[in-house]
Write a protein that holds these residues in place. Structure first.
Motif, short mmCIF file in Angstrom:
data_model
loop_
_atom_site.label_atom_id
_atom_site.label_comp_id
_atom_site.label_asym_id
_atom_site.label_seq_id
_atom_site.Cartn_x
_atom_site.Cartn_y
_atom_site.Cartn_z
N LEU A 9 0.83 -1.21 0.00
CA LEU A 9 0.00 0.00 0.00
C LEU A 9 0.86 1.26 0.00
CD1 LEU A 9 -2.77 -1.06 2.53
CD2 LEU A 9 -2.93 -0.93 0.04
N GLN A 10 1.96 1.23 0.74
CA GLN A 10 2.86 2.38 0.75
C GLN A 10 3.59 2.52 -0.59
OE1 GLN A 10 5.23 1.67 4.26
NE2 GLN A 10 3.88 2.93 5.51
N VAL A 11 3.93 1.39 -1.20
CA VAL A 11 4.57 1.43 -2.51
C VAL A 11 3.58 1.97 -3.55
CG1 VAL A 11 5.61 0.03 -4.34
CG2 VAL A 11 6.17 -0.42 -1.96
N LEU A 12 2.33 1.63 -3.41
CA LEU A 12 1.30 2.13 -4.31
C LEU A 12 1.15 3.64 -4.18
CD1 LEU A 12 -0.69 0.97 -6.38
CD2 LEU A 12 -2.39 0.87 -4.57
N GLN A 13 1.18 4.15 -2.96
CA GLN A 13 1.12 5.60 -2.76
C GLN A 13 2.35 6.30 -3.32
OE1 GLN A 13 0.58 6.01 1.46
NE2 GLN A 13 -1.64 5.76 1.34
N LEU A 14 3.51 5.71 -3.12
CA LEU A 14 4.75 6.28 -3.65
C LEU A 14 4.74 6.27 -5.18
CD1 LEU A 14 7.54 7.47 -2.96
CD2 LEU A 14 8.41 5.12 -3.02
N SER A 15 4.21 5.21 -5.76
CA SER A 15 4.15 5.15 -7.22
C SER A 15 3.21 6.23 -7.77
CB SER A 15 3.69 3.77 -7.68
OG SER A 15 2.31 3.57 -7.43
N SER A 16 2.14 6.51 -7.07
CA SER A 16 1.24 7.58 -7.51
C SER A 16 1.95 8.94 -7.47
CB SER A 16 -0.01 7.63 -6.63
OG SER A 16 -0.77 6.47 -6.81
N ALA A 17 2.76 9.15 -6.44
CA ALA A 17 3.52 10.39 -6.35
C ALA A 17 4.53 10.49 -7.49
CB ALA A 17 4.23 10.47 -5.00
N PHE A 18 5.19 9.37 -7.83
CA PHE A 18 6.14 9.37 -8.94
C PHE A 18 5.42 9.66 -10.26
CE2 PHE A 18 10.34 7.11 -7.92
CZ PHE A 18 10.39 7.69 -6.67
N LEU A 19 4.23 9.09 -10.44
CA LEU A 19 3.49 9.32 -11.68
C LEU A 19 3.08 10.78 -11.82
CD1 LEU A 19 1.31 6.09 -11.74
CD2 LEU A 19 3.12 6.69 -13.35
#
Length: 85
Positions: A9-19
């Motif tokens: 879930l934290q990786v998913l949030q970080l990936s959204s920030a990167f996108l």
């Protein structure tokens, strides 16, 4: 730091920030490097052209992180052992 990547879930949030960041940097770079009506100093122009490279790189990294996080979440669905902190 590695504990941060243990939770999908934290990786998913970080990936959204990167996108989002990659999209923003790419858009800013394209506008300033190619469509800005005024003249820019050479250092700014080089920076804007480098954003055209850095932006899509962050987009690709964010997309791969998103795919990996979603895959881990799908694998853990229905299992009681996959508790995320």
């Amino acid at each position: 730091m590695s504990r941060y990547f243990d939770s999908p879930l934290q990786v998913l949030q970080l990936s959204s920030a990167f996108l989002w960041l990659g999209s923003l940097l790419f858009s800013l770079g394209v506008y300033a490097a190619y469509f800005h009506p005024g003249h820019l100093p050479i250092a700014s122009l080089v920076l804007m052209h480098s954003l055209v490279i850095i932006g899509p790189t962050l987009l690709k990294i964010g997309y791969v992180m998103r795919l990996l996080a979603q895959r881990r979440l799908a694998r853990c669905q229905g299992r009681a052992a996959c508790v995320f902190a």
